[in-house]
Design a protein around this motif. Structure first.
Motif, PDB file in Angstrom:
ATOM      1  N   TYR A  24      78.725  30.514 -48.146  1.00 24.19           N
ATOM      2  CA  TYR A  24      79.082  31.680 -47.339  1.00 24.19           C
ATOM      3  C   TYR A  24      77.861  32.503 -46.949  1.00 24.19           C
ATOM      4  CZ  TYR A  24      83.915  30.468 -47.921  1.00 24.19           C
ATOM      5  OH  TYR A  24      85.122  29.796 -47.860  1.00 24.19           O
ATOM      6  N   GLU A  25      76.840  32.541 -47.801  1.00 26.96           N
ATOM      7  CA  GLU A  25      75.600  33.215 -47.419  1.00 26.96           C
ATOM      8  C   GLU A  25      74.941  32.486 -46.243  1.00 26.96           C
ATOM      9  OE1 GLU A  25      74.031  35.488 -51.423  1.00 26.96           O
ATOM     10  OE2 GLU A  25      73.492  33.367 -51.191  1.00 26.96           O
ATOM     11  N   ARG A  26      74.924  31.167 -46.303  1.00 27.79           N
ATOM     12  CA  ARG A  26      74.329  30.400 -45.205  1.00 27.79           C
ATOM     13  C   ARG A  26      75.168  30.542 -43.934  1.00 27.79           C
ATOM     14  NH1 ARG A  26      72.251  24.149 -45.284  1.00 27.79           N
ATOM     15  NH2 ARG A  26      71.361  24.233 -43.191  1.00 27.79           N
ATOM     16  N   PRO A  47      82.034  38.893 -43.529  1.00 21.64           N
ATOM     17  CA  PRO A  47      83.451  39.201 -43.364  1.00 21.64           C
ATOM     18  C   PRO A  47      84.358  38.505 -44.387  1.00 21.64           C
ATOM     19  CG  PRO A  47      82.845  37.513 -41.820  1.00 21.64           C
ATOM     20  CD  PRO A  47      81.573  37.913 -42.545  1.00 21.64           C
ATOM     21  N   PHE A  48      83.788  37.945 -45.452  1.00 28.70           N
ATOM     22  CA  PHE A  48      84.564  37.222 -46.461  1.00 28.70           C
ATOM     23  C   PHE A  48      84.537  37.952 -47.799  1.00 28.70           C
ATOM     24  CE2 PHE A  48      83.076  34.025 -43.477  1.00 28.70           C
ATOM     25  CZ  PHE A  48      84.254  33.366 -43.171  1.00 28.70           C
ATOM     26  N   LEU A  49      85.671  37.949 -48.485  1.00 31.26           N
ATOM     27  CA  LEU A  49      85.763  38.423 -49.852  1.00 31.26           C
ATOM     28  C   LEU A  49      86.185  37.224 -50.688  1.00 31.26           C
ATOM     29  CD1 LEU A  49      85.646  40.735 -51.904  1.00 31.26           C
ATOM     30  CD2 LEU A  49      88.087  41.100 -51.449  1.00 31.26           C
ATOM     31  N   LEU A  50      85.255  36.704 -51.466  1.00 35.99           N
ATOM     32  CA  LEU A  50      85.518  35.561 -52.333  1.00 35.99           C
ATOM     33  C   LEU A  50      85.912  36.090 -53.699  1.00 35.99           C
ATOM     34  CD1 LEU A  50      82.278  33.546 -51.492  1.00 35.99           C
ATOM     35  CD2 LEU A  50      84.475  33.498 -50.282  1.00 35.99           C
ATOM     36  N   PHE A  51      86.832  35.402 -54.372  1.00 33.91           N
ATOM     37  CA  PHE A  51      87.220  35.851 -55.703  1.00 33.91           C
ATOM     38  C   PHE A  51      87.624  34.673 -56.572  1.00 33.91           C
ATOM     39  CE2 PHE A  51      90.923  36.089 -52.990  1.00 33.91           C
ATOM     40  CZ  PHE A  51      91.954  35.582 -53.756  1.00 33.91           C
ATOM     41  N   SER A  52      87.406  34.825 -57.878  1.00 39.63           N
ATOM     42  CA  SER A  52      87.805  33.802 -58.834  1.00 39.63           C
ATOM     43  C   SER A  52      88.109  34.465 -60.159  1.00 39.63           C
ATOM     44  CB  SER A  52      86.705  32.748 -59.002  1.00 39.63           C
ATOM     45  OG  SER A  52      85.565  33.306 -59.604  1.00 39.63           O
ATOM     46  N   GLY A  53      88.859  33.745 -60.975  1.00 41.09           N
ATOM     47  CA  GLY A  53      89.228  34.250 -62.291  1.00 41.09           C
ATOM     48  C   GLY A  53      90.492  33.574 -62.764  1.00 41.09           C
ATOM     49  N   PRO A  54      90.965  33.976 -63.919  1.00 42.19           N
ATOM     50  CA  PRO A  54      92.200  33.401 -64.460  1.00 42.19           C
ATOM     51  C   PRO A  54      93.390  33.695 -63.545  1.00 42.19           C
ATOM     52  CG  PRO A  54      91.113  34.845 -66.069  1.00 42.19           C
ATOM     53  CD  PRO A  54      90.384  34.988 -64.782  1.00 42.19           C
TER      54      PRO A  54
END
Length: 115
Positions: A24-26, A47-54
């Motif tokens: 996404y940075e590239r 313009p992106f919100l990336l997320f991760s987790g349980p």
């Protein structure tokens, strides 16, 4: 004067935030801004919100289709409700202003952020 949406932030759940960020940075030419919310790890990249987790933690984030930024949050909420939206979560303060979550009349759930 009708409400104006200043920007739309697309939300994307990823399995491995560290592995996803370089793509996404590239793609955007922007550097990721990382932060945490409860047990969820997030990165804002253009313009992106990336997320991760349980799974149980990301349900609060994953249930929202996109984030809409507005210049006047109270006005935006009033106009959206007058047009048929319902408040899922009332406005509350955040480190960057205020946020609320609305369900649009056709089923979409959106986070609105603004001052």
């Amino acid at each position: 004067m009708p409400m104006k949406i200043d920007s739309v932030i697309a939300r994307q759940r990823v399995d491995d935030l560290d592995a996803a960020i370089p793509f996404y940075e590239r793609l955007t030419g922007r550097t990721a801004d990382r932060f945490a919310f409860a047990a969820v790890q997030l990165a804002s990249v253009g313009p992106f919100l990336l997320f991760s987790g349980p799974d149980e933690a990301v349900q609060r984030v994953a249930g929202v289709s996109a984030t809409l930024t507005v210049a006047d949050l109270a006005e935006a909420v009033d106009e959206a409700v007058a047009a048929g939206a319902t408040v899922v979560m009332p406005a509350q303060p955040t480190p960057n202003g205020h946020r609320t979550v609305l369900r649009h009349p056709h089923g979409g759930v959106y986070e609105y952020v603004g001052p």
